[in-house]
Design a protein around this motif. Structure first.
Motif, PDB file in Angstrom:
ATOM      1  N   LEU A  57      25.440  35.096 -24.962  1.00 22.96           N
ATOM      2  CA  LEU A  57      25.933  36.103 -24.027  1.00 22.96           C
ATOM      3  C   LEU A  57      27.450  36.207 -24.076  1.00 22.96           C
ATOM      4  CD1 LEU A  57      23.696  35.246 -20.945  1.00 22.96           C
ATOM      5  CD2 LEU A  57      23.474  37.224 -22.479  1.00 22.96           C
ATOM      6  N   GLU A  58      27.930  37.391 -23.759  1.00 20.84           N
ATOM      7  CA  GLU A  58      29.364  37.640 -23.650  1.00 20.84           C
ATOM      8  C   GLU A  58      29.870  37.099 -22.317  1.00 20.84           C
ATOM      9  OE1 GLU A  58      31.429  39.733 -25.704  1.00 20.84           O
ATOM     10  OE2 GLU A  58      29.850  39.831 -27.217  1.00 20.84           O
ATOM     11  N   LEU A  59      31.103  36.679 -22.302  1.00 17.77           N
ATOM     12  CA  LEU A  59      31.764  36.302 -21.062  1.00 17.77           C
ATOM     13  C   LEU A  59      32.105  37.572 -20.301  1.00 17.77           C
ATOM     14  CD1 LEU A  59      33.212  34.251 -19.202  1.00 17.77           C
ATOM     15  CD2 LEU A  59      35.218  34.511 -20.701  1.00 17.77           C
ATOM     16  N   LEU A  60      31.564  37.710 -19.101  1.00 12.03           N
ATOM     17  CA  LEU A  60      31.900  38.865 -18.269  1.00 12.03           C
ATOM     18  C   LEU A  60      33.333  38.719 -17.780  1.00 12.03           C
ATOM     19  CD1 LEU A  60      28.658  39.117 -16.104  1.00 12.03           C
ATOM     20  CD2 LEU A  60      29.313  40.572 -18.040  1.00 12.03           C
ATOM     21  N   GLY A  61      34.004  39.845 -17.580  1.00  6.50           N
ATOM     22  CA  GLY A  61      35.384  39.824 -17.131  1.00  6.50           C
ATOM     23  C   GLY A  61      35.533  39.325 -15.705  1.00  6.50           C
ATOM     24  N   ALA A  62      36.690  38.768 -15.409  1.00  4.84           N
ATOM     25  CA  ALA A  62      36.964  38.274 -14.062  1.00  4.84           C
ATOM     26  C   ALA A  62      36.977  39.415 -13.050  1.00  4.84           C
ATOM     27  CB  ALA A  62      38.294  37.522 -14.044  1.00  4.84           C
ATOM     28  N   GLU A  63      37.121  40.643 -13.522  1.00  3.39           N
ATOM     29  CA  GLU A  63      37.124  41.794 -12.617  1.00  3.39           C
ATOM     30  C   GLU A  63      35.707  42.256 -12.248  1.00  3.39           C
ATOM     31  OE1 GLU A  63      36.751  43.278 -16.718  1.00  3.39           O
ATOM     32  OE2 GLU A  63      38.109  41.844 -15.800  1.00  3.39           O
ATOM     33  N   ASN A  64      34.686  41.727 -12.917  1.00  2.00           N
ATOM     34  CA  ASN A  64      33.305  42.040 -12.542  1.00  2.00           C
ATOM     35  C   ASN A  64      33.116  41.624 -11.076  1.00  2.00           C
ATOM     36  OD1 ASN A  64      30.444  40.924 -12.058  1.00  2.00           O
ATOM     37  ND2 ASN A  64      30.167  42.240 -13.836  1.00  2.00           N
ATOM     38  N   PRO A  65      32.569  42.514 -10.236  1.00  2.00           N
ATOM     39  CA  PRO A  65      32.483  42.203  -8.801  1.00  2.00           C
ATOM     40  C   PRO A  65      31.736  40.907  -8.482  1.00  2.00           C
ATOM     41  CG  PRO A  65      31.734  44.457  -9.238  1.00  2.00           C
ATOM     42  CD  PRO A  65      32.048  43.829 -10.552  1.00  2.00           C
ATOM     43  N   HIS A  66      30.686  40.604  -9.229  1.00  2.00           N
ATOM     44  CA  HIS A  66      29.901  39.396  -8.961  1.00  2.00           C
ATOM     45  C   HIS A  66      30.649  38.145  -9.443  1.00  2.00           C
ATOM     46  CE1 HIS A  66      26.556  41.880  -7.743  1.00  2.00           C
ATOM     47  NE2 HIS A  66      26.701  42.579  -8.859  1.00  2.00           N
ATOM     48  N   VAL A  67      31.304  38.261 -10.575  1.00  2.00           N
ATOM     49  CA  VAL A  67      32.112  37.140 -11.082  1.00  2.00           C
ATOM     50  C   VAL A  67      33.280  36.900 -10.124  1.00  2.00           C
ATOM     51  CG1 VAL A  67      33.579  36.332 -12.982  1.00  2.00           C
ATOM     52  CG2 VAL A  67      31.441  37.544 -13.481  1.00  2.00           C
ATOM     53  N   ARG A  68      33.926  37.969  -9.701  1.00  2.00           N
ATOM     54  CA  ARG A  68      35.055  37.850  -8.769  1.00  2.00           C
ATOM     55  C   ARG A  68      34.609  37.191  -7.463  1.00  2.00           C
ATOM     56  NH1 ARG A  68      37.355  43.084  -8.612  1.00  2.00           N
ATOM     57  NH2 ARG A  68      35.528  43.574  -7.401  1.00  2.00           N
ATOM     58  N   TYR A 102      24.016  33.854 -14.280  1.00  3.36           N
ATOM     59  CA  TYR A 102      24.935  34.332 -15.324  1.00  3.36           C
ATOM     60  C   TYR A 102      26.337  34.561 -14.764  1.00  3.36           C
ATOM     61  CZ  TYR A 102      26.606  37.575 -19.041  1.00  3.36           C
ATOM     62  OH  TYR A 102      27.306  38.201 -20.035  1.00  3.36           O
ATOM     63  N   HIS A 103      26.443  35.190 -13.604  1.00  2.00           N
ATOM     64  CA  HIS A 103      27.755  35.455 -13.020  1.00  2.00           C
ATOM     65  C   HIS A 103      28.464  34.156 -12.637  1.00  2.00           C
ATOM     66  CE1 HIS A 103      25.576  39.297 -12.351  1.00  2.00           C
ATOM     67  NE2 HIS A 103      26.698  39.747 -12.884  1.00  2.00           N
ATOM     68  N   ARG A 104      27.688  33.177 -12.150  1.00  3.40           N
ATOM     69  CA  ARG A 104      28.289  31.883 -11.805  1.00  3.40           C
ATOM     70  C   ARG A 104      28.820  31.195 -13.067  1.00  3.40           C
ATOM     71  NH1 ARG A 104      23.826  32.156  -8.536  1.00  3.40           N
ATOM     72  NH2 ARG A 104      22.567  30.649  -9.675  1.00  3.40           N
ATOM     73  N   VAL A 105      28.060  31.253 -14.153  1.00  9.16           N
ATOM     74  CA  VAL A 105      28.511  30.659 -15.416  1.00  9.16           C
ATOM     75  C   VAL A 105      29.815  31.312 -15.859  1.00  9.16           C
ATOM     76  CG1 VAL A 105      27.983  30.335 -17.865  1.00  9.16           C
ATOM     77  CG2 VAL A 105      26.197  29.974 -16.152  1.00  9.16           C
ATOM     78  N   CYS A 106      29.887  32.621 -15.776  1.00 13.53           N
ATOM     79  CA  CYS A 106      31.107  33.327 -16.188  1.00 13.53           C
ATOM     80  C   CYS A 106      32.289  32.958 -15.290  1.00 13.53           C
ATOM     81  CB  CYS A 106      30.870  34.837 -16.188  1.00 13.53           C
ATOM     82  SG  CYS A 106      29.739  35.375 -17.494  1.00 13.53           S
ATOM     83  N   ALA A 107      32.056  32.876 -13.986  1.00 13.48           N
ATOM     84  CA  ALA A 107      33.137  32.498 -13.067  1.00 13.48           C
ATOM     85  C   ALA A 107      33.646  31.099 -13.381  1.00 13.48           C
ATOM     86  CB  ALA A 107      32.641  32.585 -11.615  1.00 13.48           C
ATOM     87  N   ILE A 108      32.736  30.170 -13.621  1.00 15.42           N
ATOM     88  CA  ILE A 108      33.138  28.810 -13.967  1.00 15.42           C
ATOM     89  C   ILE A 108      33.928  28.816 -15.270  1.00 15.42           C
ATOM     90  CG2 ILE A 108      32.298  26.520 -14.652  1.00 15.42           C
ATOM     91  CD1 ILE A 108      32.110  27.111 -11.638  1.00 15.42           C
ATOM     92  N   HIS A 109      33.476  29.590 -16.246  1.00 12.72           N
ATOM     93  CA  HIS A 109      34.185  29.673 -17.530  1.00 12.72           C
ATOM     94  C   HIS A 109      35.614  30.157 -17.307  1.00 12.72           C
ATOM     95  CE1 HIS A 109      35.206  30.892 -21.617  1.00 12.72           C
ATOM     96  NE2 HIS A 109      34.176  30.188 -22.034  1.00 12.72           N
TER      97      HIS A 109
END
Length: 125
Positions: A57-68, A102-109
């Motif tokens: 999977l791609e790393l979602l951007g920090a601006e993604n509302p769920h990642v943010r 997935y969003h939690r993984v991206c936020a941690i990354h």
């Protein structure tokens, strides 16, 4: 080093969320078996960078509302729920599936790719 607080167990609503996603990938009886296995699986710890690689999977951007939202939780010290995974098989080219989190993984990354994330892993049979 960034400190992340984790809940001891996934939240109850994470299991139906995982099932809802997995129903797009497998028959209901397979999904039921996988979710039952996830409920019984022990917690293991895996690095964010390895989880994204294994899932392809791609790393979602920090601006993604769920990642943010999850980054804000990290900054506030709010406990995050462990993630739910379905093991892949590198011998056949089947990637691991992040069934929930997935969003939690991206936020941690974004916080630190080497932070170990608590997870439950089930096998797809």
């Amino acid at each position: 080093m960034i400190s992340v607080t984790w809940k001891d167990h996934p939240e109850e609503h994470d299991y139906p969320a995982a099932a809802d996603y997995l129903e797009l990938l497998a028959e209901p009886e397979v999904v039921d078996a996988v979710v039952a296995e996830l409920r019984d699986a022990p917690i293991v710890h895996k690095k964010a960078k390895d989880l994204l690689r294994a899932a392809g999977l791609e790393l979602l951007g920090a601006e993604n509302p769920h990642v943010r939202r999850d980054l804000i939780k990290i900054n506030n010290g709010t406990a995050l729920s462990p993630i739910l995974l379905v093991r892949g098989d590198f011998r056949t080219g089947v990637p691991m599936v992040i069934a929930d989190g997935y969003h939690r993984v991206c936020a941690i990354h974004w916080a630190d790719e080497n932070i170990e994330i608590p997870a439950k892993i089930a096998a797809l049979r």
